[in-house]
Write an enzyme that holds these catalytic residues in place. Sequence first.
Site, PDB file in Angstrom:
ATOM      1  N   CYS A   1      19.692  78.648  91.466  1.00  0.00           N
ATOM      2  CA  CYS A   1      19.633  79.471  92.685  1.00  0.00           C
ATOM      3  C   CYS A   1      19.779  80.945  92.329  1.00  0.00           C
ATOM      4  O   CYS A   1      19.075  81.803  92.872  1.00  0.00           O
ATOM      5  CB  CYS A   1      20.746  79.063  93.661  1.00  0.00           C
TER       6      CYS A   1
ATOM      7  N   CYS B   1      25.318  77.703  91.842  1.00  0.00           N
ATOM      8  CA  CYS B   1      24.085  77.029  91.426  1.00  0.00           C
ATOM      9  C   CYS B   1      23.301  77.954  90.512  1.00  0.00           C
ATOM     10  O   CYS B   1      22.763  78.976  90.959  1.00  0.00           O
ATOM     11  CB  CYS B   1      23.270  76.650  92.661  1.00  0.00           C
TER      12      CYS B   1
END
Length: 300
Positions: free
Chosen positions: A221, A218
């Site tokens: 993230c 991600c």
Amino acid sequence: MATVTNNLIFKTPISISLHPKLLPLFSRVSTLPFLPKFPSSRISTTPNSHNRTPVIPRATAAPGAKKTEKQERVQRVHSIEEFDSALKSAKERLVVVEYAASDSEESSQIYPFMVELSRSCSDVEFILVMGDESAKTKELLKREKVENVPHFSFYKSSEKIHEEEGIGPDMLVGDVLYYGDSHSAVVQLHGVEDVQKLIEEHKVDHKLIVLDVGLKHCGPCVKVYPTVVKLSRQMDSVVFARMNGDENESCMQFLRDMEVVQVPTFLFIRDGNIEGRYVGSGKGELIGEILRYQGVRVTY
């Protein structure tokens, strides 16, 4: 920002009941609305060239830089056999591999930053593979499906866990921190039992727990994680923790139980209650939300 479900990518929210094990710990689940979706950061790649050999430049240090013994922490491998041996020797430590070529200006530019990282990240192994060095290194690039350079791959326990093409220094640092963090004040959680234990530990001191929920692959993230690490070192009154939902089934079940459908999601927990959540990777917004749940008046 990614959206989550059983197969990790989903376009609509999912409705899931709370896991029985968590009922005594979470007396209520936040129903705060999700924030607008943030666009995933795009990785710039080297020019697409279907006809050129997928090999790379001689990575050199920055202009005027002198070689030091510390530079030798970046191990250069010359064959599949040496590569596999290096991964095996690293065991469970993170291994960062730069695939480069002697005619790639981008590879030459990023390499000094990898050398600098190797000096400060003693628990991470760094490897350089010059793809145009020989037939053996070309065969290695072919096996690892590397077509353009510079190309970075991240390995743990001899398994590839992430890869990037054409990234800059900031993204490289973020990736190394995200996939190799083991010594910061951020508590690493690997399942529902870990969450239970952490919550029970801090029911006594009533500290706010900020749980960063994400996925291994991600971009947002990875982008926000350095901020989480920095805050964990500066805010003694707050407990920071992290969980990757796709690490195992227990973590995935936690995401479903908490109705996490987008990542990164930050859960704010105190005394076993989820007081709220923030969805997104905005550094300022995250800090503001933490301060708000700490009782600090924040105006936007």
